[in-house]
Design a protein around this motif. Sequence first.
Motif, PDB file in Angstrom:
ATOM      1  N   ALA A  88      19.268  70.737   7.854  1.00 41.67           N
ATOM      2  CA  ALA A  88      19.328  69.602   8.776  1.00 41.67           C
ATOM      3  C   ALA A  88      20.651  68.872   8.644  1.00 41.67           C
ATOM      4  O   ALA A  88      21.277  68.850   7.578  1.00 41.67           O
ATOM      5  CB  ALA A  88      18.173  68.644   8.501  1.00 41.67           C
ATOM      6  N   ASP A  89      21.059  68.264   9.741  1.00 42.07           N
ATOM      7  CA  ASP A  89      22.236  67.400   9.755  1.00 42.07           C
ATOM      8  C   ASP A  89      22.038  66.377  10.866  1.00 42.07           C
ATOM      9  O   ASP A  89      21.140  66.534  11.706  1.00 42.07           O
ATOM     10  CB  ASP A  89      23.519  68.192   9.979  1.00 42.07           C
ATOM     11  N   LEU A  90      22.849  65.342  10.856  1.00 41.00           N
ATOM     12  CA  LEU A  90      22.775  64.316  11.888  1.00 41.00           C
ATOM     13  C   LEU A  90      23.673  64.689  13.054  1.00 41.00           C
ATOM     14  O   LEU A  90      24.818  65.118  12.853  1.00 41.00           O
ATOM     15  CB  LEU A  90      23.188  62.954  11.325  1.00 41.00           C
ATOM     16  N   ARG A  91      23.151  64.523  14.254  1.00 40.00           N
ATOM     17  CA  ARG A  91      23.931  64.849  15.439  1.00 40.00           C
ATOM     18  C   ARG A  91      25.021  63.815  15.642  1.00 40.00           C
ATOM     19  O   ARG A  91      24.823  62.622  15.421  1.00 40.00           O
ATOM     20  CB  ARG A  91      23.025  64.913  16.673  1.00 40.00           C
ATOM     21  N   ARG A  92      26.167  64.295  16.088  1.00 36.90           N
ATOM     22  CA  ARG A  92      27.278  63.394  16.378  1.00 36.90           C
ATOM     23  C   ARG A  92      27.186  62.947  17.830  1.00 36.90           C
ATOM     24  O   ARG A  92      27.072  63.771  18.739  1.00 36.90           O
ATOM     25  CB  ARG A  92      28.607  64.106  16.142  1.00 36.90           C
ATOM     26  N   ASP A  93      27.226  61.639  18.034  1.00 37.45           N
ATOM     27  CA  ASP A  93      27.200  61.066  19.377  1.00 37.45           C
ATOM     28  C   ASP A  93      28.567  60.433  19.634  1.00 37.45           C
ATOM     29  O   ASP A  93      29.046  59.621  18.842  1.00 37.45           O
ATOM     30  CB  ASP A  93      26.100  60.009  19.496  1.00 37.45           C
ATOM     31  N   PHE A  94      29.186  60.806  20.741  1.00 39.58           N
ATOM     32  CA  PHE A  94      30.522  60.291  21.033  1.00 39.58           C
ATOM     33  C   PHE A  94      30.503  58.804  21.368  1.00 39.58           C
ATOM     34  O   PHE A  94      31.539  58.148  21.353  1.00 39.58           O
ATOM     35  CB  PHE A  94      31.142  61.080  22.186  1.00 39.58           C
ATOM     36  N   GLU A  95      29.326  58.256  21.668  1.00 38.86           N
ATOM     37  CA  GLU A  95      29.232  56.847  22.009  1.00 38.86           C
ATOM     38  C   GLU A  95      28.904  55.976  20.805  1.00 38.86           C
ATOM     39  O   GLU A  95      28.838  54.763  20.924  1.00 38.86           O
ATOM     40  CB  GLU A  95      28.174  56.637  23.104  1.00 38.86           C
ATOM     41  N   GLY A  96      28.642  56.580  19.661  1.00 38.49           N
ATOM     42  CA  GLY A  96      28.333  55.799  18.477  1.00 38.49           C
ATOM     43  C   GLY A  96      27.404  56.566  17.553  1.00 38.49           C
ATOM     44  O   GLY A  96      27.137  57.756  17.741  1.00 38.49           O
ATOM     45  N   GLU A  97      26.921  55.878  16.512  1.00 30.51           N
ATOM     46  CA  GLU A  97      26.039  56.510  15.543  1.00 30.51           C
ATOM     47  C   GLU A  97      24.691  56.825  16.186  1.00 30.51           C
ATOM     48  O   GLU A  97      24.207  56.101  17.048  1.00 30.51           O
ATOM     49  CB  GLU A  97      25.834  55.595  14.333  1.00 30.51           C
ATOM     50  N   THR A  98      24.094  57.925  15.748  1.00 33.69           N
ATOM     51  CA  THR A  98      22.790  58.332  16.246  1.00 33.69           C
ATOM     52  C   THR A  98      21.907  58.702  15.065  1.00 33.69           C
ATOM     53  O   THR A  98      22.400  59.095  14.000  1.00 33.69           O
ATOM     54  CB  THR A  98      22.918  59.520  17.213  1.00 33.69           C
ATOM     55  N   HIS A  99      20.606  58.563  15.257  1.00 34.73           N
ATOM     56  CA  HIS A  99      19.642  58.922  14.225  1.00 34.73           C
ATOM     57  C   HIS A  99      18.996  60.271  14.510  1.00 34.73           C
ATOM     58  O   HIS A  99      18.054  60.655  13.808  1.00 34.73           O
ATOM     59  CB  HIS A  99      18.555  57.851  14.119  1.00 34.73           C
ATOM     60  N   GLU A 100      19.491  60.980  15.487  1.00 35.36           N
ATOM     61  CA  GLU A 100      18.903  62.264  15.857  1.00 35.36           C
ATOM     62  C   GLU A 100      19.393  63.358  14.918  1.00 35.36           C
ATOM     63  O   GLU A 100      20.565  63.411  14.557  1.00 35.36           O
ATOM     64  CB  GLU A 100      19.280  62.609  17.298  1.00 35.36           C
ATOM     65  N   THR A 101      18.496  64.235  14.517  1.00 41.91           N
ATOM     66  CA  THR A 101      18.864  65.338  13.640  1.00 41.91           C
ATOM     67  C   THR A 101      19.055  66.621  14.455  1.00 41.91           C
ATOM     68  O   THR A 101      18.502  66.778  15.542  1.00 41.91           O
ATOM     69  CB  THR A 101      17.783  65.581  12.573  1.00 41.91           C
ATOM     70  N   PRO A 132      27.037  69.043  18.441  1.00 44.60           N
ATOM     71  CA  PRO A 132      28.027  68.438  17.527  1.00 44.60           C
ATOM     72  C   PRO A 132      27.335  67.715  16.382  1.00 44.60           C
ATOM     73  O   PRO A 132      26.343  66.998  16.591  1.00 44.60           O
ATOM     74  CB  PRO A 132      28.783  67.458  18.430  1.00 44.60           C
ATOM     75  N   ILE A 133      27.834  67.911  15.168  1.00 44.97           N
ATOM     76  CA  ILE A 133      27.224  67.308  13.996  1.00 44.97           C
ATOM     77  C   ILE A 133      28.191  66.313  13.362  1.00 44.97           C
ATOM     78  O   ILE A 133      29.405  66.461  13.427  1.00 44.97           O
ATOM     79  CB  ILE A 133      26.781  68.370  12.974  1.00 44.97           C
ATOM     80  N   ARG A 134      27.598  65.315  12.755  1.00 45.55           N
ATOM     81  CA  ARG A 134      28.374  64.214  12.183  1.00 45.55           C
ATOM     82  C   ARG A 134      29.209  64.669  10.986  1.00 45.55           C
ATOM     83  O   ARG A 134      30.365  64.294  10.831  1.00 45.55           O
ATOM     84  CB  ARG A 134      27.404  63.106  11.772  1.00 45.55           C
ATOM     85  N   SER A 135      28.631  65.504  10.124  1.00 50.13           N
ATOM     86  CA  SER A 135      29.314  65.907   8.896  1.00 50.13           C
ATOM     87  C   SER A 135      30.596  66.671   9.185  1.00 50.13           C
ATOM     88  O   SER A 135      31.626  66.450   8.527  1.00 50.13           O
ATOM     89  CB  SER A 135      28.379  66.769   8.043  1.00 50.13           C
ATOM     90  N   ALA A 136      30.552  67.568  10.175  1.00 53.95           N
ATOM     91  CA  ALA A 136      31.745  68.362  10.486  1.00 53.95           C
ATOM     92  C   ALA A 136      32.890  67.474  10.947  1.00 53.95           C
ATOM     93  O   ALA A 136      34.047  67.675  10.551  1.00 53.95           O
ATOM     94  CB  ALA A 136      31.412  69.403  11.553  1.00 53.95           C
TER      95      ALA A 136
END
Length: 331
Positions: free
Chosen positions: A99-112, A131-135
Amino acid sequence: MPDNPQPLVSPADVPGFVCAYRFAADGTARKLTEADIDPELSSPEGEWLWLHLNFIDRRCGRWLARSGRFSTLAIDFIEHIPTYQLIECFAADAAGSVADLRRDFEGETHETCRLHFLLSENVLVTLRAKPIRSAELIRRQLDAGRALETPAQLLLAFFSHYAQGIESVLQDLATEIELIEDRVLEERVSDERRRAVIVRREAAMLHRQQRALRRVLSDAQRSAPRFPADLSDLLELHAHLDQEFEQIEQRARLFHDEIDAKLAAETNRQLYRLSVLTALFLPPTLVGGLFGMNLEGIPWSGVHGGFWFATAAALISSAGTWLFLRYLDRS
């Protein structure tokens, strides 16, 4: 029309290419373009490669198989991703889906979302469908000069960024819980029940993913103690996250129940007021009904001011009902 039309897909293309970095022996990274990627994923002696791909392009698995850098079992794992989180260790390779957190271009997201990877001695290939936040965080750090000496350290950085992202999400959920608590203590309950339900649902979904990842990392460390590195600190952080999730879920459940109790008490108060009003107006209604009958012998029908006598009787009956209800409350 040209005699030799160009193919739609060049053999040199890297399917789903997102980014790539080559790391020197001292861990410093150099960003690569798609044209720099060798189809055999080779690197000079002492260097290693990170390749990040978009798994929406289903050619990724076949292209990686042709590179010859990974075992058949590892490629088969990527081509048949399980629906659950898993890390498999093979002879010289490791493959996983976590699992990882999805990257949202509009801001932080809680979606995995899911991060898939193939790890060998000199190559780390990561794949994702969203897109993932960690990458993105790792790319920024590498561009800023961060050094990583082995592919295993880079994979561990992915796991660490996910855990830190979950910590940030927990802080957001805790802040929301505190706002709900303030509203409940101030007796200003409006949409707090819906907000508590949202917090409970979100915490439960994230906790489920985080708990599964903790189990997968524990299994990987137990089956292959040297993979991908020392996971003791990371597992300790996940144990702490487990406790935080349990506290958030418990507090959300507590406030949910308390809000339900307050709403039920308010409903009971409203029903009590309605019942009292019904009881108070019932005797006057009965009196009005009796004097409204056009029959002989109705009291005060021939007396001047009979209407006021009937009105007084209605008021006296209401007052008597009110006193009777007060007596019942006291007793």
